[in-house]
Design an enzyme around this catalytic site. Structure first.
Site, PDB file in Angstrom:
ATOM      1  N   LYS A 195       0.830  -1.207   0.000  1.00  0.00           N
ATOM      2  CA  LYS A 195       0.000   0.000   0.000  1.00  0.00           C
ATOM      3  C   LYS A 195       0.870   1.265   0.000  1.00  0.00           C
ATOM      4  O   LYS A 195       0.574   2.209  -0.705  1.00  0.00           O
ATOM      5  CB  LYS A 195      -0.912   0.032   1.238  1.00  0.00           C
ATOM      6  N   ARG A 232      -8.561   0.171  10.426  1.00  0.00           N
ATOM      7  CA  ARG A 232      -8.081  -1.206  10.503  1.00  0.00           C
ATOM      8  C   ARG A 232      -9.080  -2.105  11.219  1.00  0.00           C
ATOM      9  O   ARG A 232      -8.828  -3.307  11.367  1.00  0.00           O
ATOM     10  CB  ARG A 232      -6.760  -1.235  11.286  1.00  0.00           C
ATOM     11  N   ARG A 267      11.815  -6.543   3.549  1.00  0.00           N
ATOM     12  CA  ARG A 267      11.810  -5.127   3.918  1.00  0.00           C
ATOM     13  C   ARG A 267      12.632  -4.902   5.196  1.00  0.00           C
ATOM     14  O   ARG A 267      13.323  -3.901   5.327  1.00  0.00           O
ATOM     15  CB  ARG A 267      10.339  -4.736   4.114  1.00  0.00           C
ATOM     16  N   ARG A 297      11.910  -4.073   8.339  1.00  0.00           N
ATOM     17  CA  ARG A 297      11.637  -2.983   9.274  1.00  0.00           C
ATOM     18  C   ARG A 297      11.701  -3.533  10.703  1.00  0.00           C
ATOM     19  O   ARG A 297      11.622  -4.748  10.891  1.00  0.00           O
ATOM     20  CB  ARG A 297      10.232  -2.437   8.957  1.00  0.00           C
ATOM     21  N   ARG A 337       0.617  -9.802  13.232  1.00  0.00           N
ATOM     22  CA  ARG A 337      -0.040  -8.784  12.404  1.00  0.00           C
ATOM     23  C   ARG A 337      -0.982  -9.413  11.382  1.00  0.00           C
ATOM     24  O   ARG A 337      -2.036  -8.857  11.069  1.00  0.00           O
ATOM     25  CB  ARG A 337       1.008  -7.907  11.727  1.00  0.00           C
TER      26      ARG A 337
HETATM   27  P1  ADP Z   1       1.902  -2.542   7.565  1.00  0.00           P
HETATM   28  O1  ADP Z   1       1.576  -1.822   6.308  1.00  0.00           O
HETATM   29  O2  ADP Z   1       3.032  -3.496   7.423  1.00  0.00           O
HETATM   30  O3  ADP Z   1       0.701  -3.141   8.207  1.00  0.00           O
HETATM   31  P2  ADP Z   1       1.904  -0.044   9.009  1.00  0.00           P
HETATM   32  O4  ADP Z   1       3.060   0.850   8.817  1.00  0.00           O
HETATM   33  O5  ADP Z   1       0.620   0.292   8.345  1.00  0.00           O
HETATM   34  O6  ADP Z   1       2.415  -1.492   8.619  1.00  0.00           O
HETATM   35  O7  ADP Z   1       1.551  -0.187  10.568  1.00  0.00           O
HETATM   36  C1  ADP Z   1       2.541  -0.560  11.520  1.00  0.00           C
HETATM   37  C2  ADP Z   1       1.909  -0.713  12.898  1.00  0.00           C
HETATM   38  O8  ADP Z   1       1.317   0.547  13.330  1.00  0.00           O
HETATM   39  C3  ADP Z   1       0.757  -1.714  13.013  1.00  0.00           C
HETATM   40  O9  ADP Z   1       1.213  -3.041  13.148  1.00  0.00           O
HETATM   41  C4  ADP Z   1       0.037  -1.184  14.277  1.00  0.00           C
HETATM   42  O10 ADP Z   1       0.729  -1.557  15.452  1.00  0.00           O
HETATM   43  C5  ADP Z   1       0.150   0.312  14.134  1.00  0.00           C
HETATM   44  N1  ADP Z   1      -1.034   0.880  13.448  1.00  0.00           N
HETATM   45  C6  ADP Z   1      -1.056   1.431  12.190  1.00  0.00           C
HETATM   46  N2  ADP Z   1      -2.307   1.828  11.875  1.00  0.00           N
HETATM   47  C7  ADP Z   1      -3.104   1.528  12.935  1.00  0.00           C
HETATM   48  C8  ADP Z   1      -4.505   1.659  13.224  1.00  0.00           C
HETATM   49  N3  ADP Z   1      -5.357   2.187  12.324  1.00  0.00           N
HETATM   50  N4  ADP Z   1      -4.968   1.248  14.432  1.00  0.00           N
HETATM   51  C9  ADP Z   1      -4.133   0.736  15.327  1.00  0.00           C
HETATM   52  N5  ADP Z   1      -2.817   0.544  15.123  1.00  0.00           N
HETATM   53  C10 ADP Z   1      -2.289   0.933  13.952  1.00  0.00           C
END
Ligand code: ADP
Length: 181
Positions: free
Chosen positions: A13, A88, A127, A129, A140
């Site tokens: 994304k 989410r 990746r 990270r 996740r």
């Molecule tokens: P990915 O695209 O790999 O899922 P993100 O960068 O979107 O990773 O998110 C990393 C982390 O940030 C998630 O695993 C979560 O802990 C937190 N996070 C991101 N967006 C949300 C959300 N809308 N609600 C709760 N936690 C979030």
């Protein structure tokens, strides 16, 4: 355009959003990026979020929703946005609908990036990270299945499905076509 980008972790994304933000002329708002910026700067929000993120769990919705609300209030988001990582959960989706409705606005669509679990695990491991170790990835993906995937039904007809395996440019072309651009 006001779009939500949906898909499992590692669906690409963020990569697609970087291309779309240029082509559509609206900001890319990633909750993950906002959290990581806060962690980097050592803000109270960052300190609160870090433990959840490192464990692969969701940051509590009240904290996340407040962060999104203030970001959406910034001037550059007035004409549209690409929201990546929020909502989410169905609860977060309802909050977003409310936030927009207060301004007399609604989403134009929800782009759902479809990709197999094997491919997302491979991409996340490549990746590398901080939160991309095997155990966190497993958590996740479970959170995605239980909490986030139900959004596909929740959004129903607003869902725009894009096959997200293949070359970056090819996937971008699919998104643009699906959006009628
Ligand atoms: P990915 O695209 O790999 O899922 P993100 O960068 O979107 O990773 O998110 C990393 C982390 O940030 C998630 O695993 C979560 O802990 C937190 N996070 C991101 N967006 C949300 C959300 N809308 N609600 C709760 N936690 C979030």
């Amino acid at each position: 355009m006001r779009l939500v980008l949906l898909g499992p972790p590692g669906a690409g994304k963020g990569t697609q959003a970087a291309l779309l933000t240029e082509k559509l002329g609206v900001p890319h708002i990633s909750t993950g990026d906002l959290f990581r910026a806060n962690i980097g700067e050592g803000t109270p929000l960052g300190l609160e979020a870090k433990g959840y993120i490192d464990a692969g769990k969701l940051v509590p919705t009240d904290v996340t929703a407040r962060m999104v609300e203030s970001r959406l209030d910034e001037a550059d988001a007035a004409e549209g946005f690409l929201l990546d990582g929020f909502p989410r959960t169905v609860e977060q989706a309802e909050i977003l609908t409310e936030l927009l409705a207060k301004k007399g606005l609604a989403l134009d669509g929800v782009v759902n990036f479809e990709v197999s679990e094997d491919v997302v695990v491979e991409r996340m491991l490549a990746r590398g990270r901080a939160d991309d170790n095997e155990e966190t990835i497993r958590t996740r993906l479970q959170v995605y299945r239980n909490e986030t995937a139900p959004l596909i039904d929740h959004y129903g007809d607003a869902i725009i499905t894009v096959a997200a395996e293949g070359e970056v440019e090819e996937i971008n072309a699919r998104v643009m076509e699906a959006l009628g651009k």
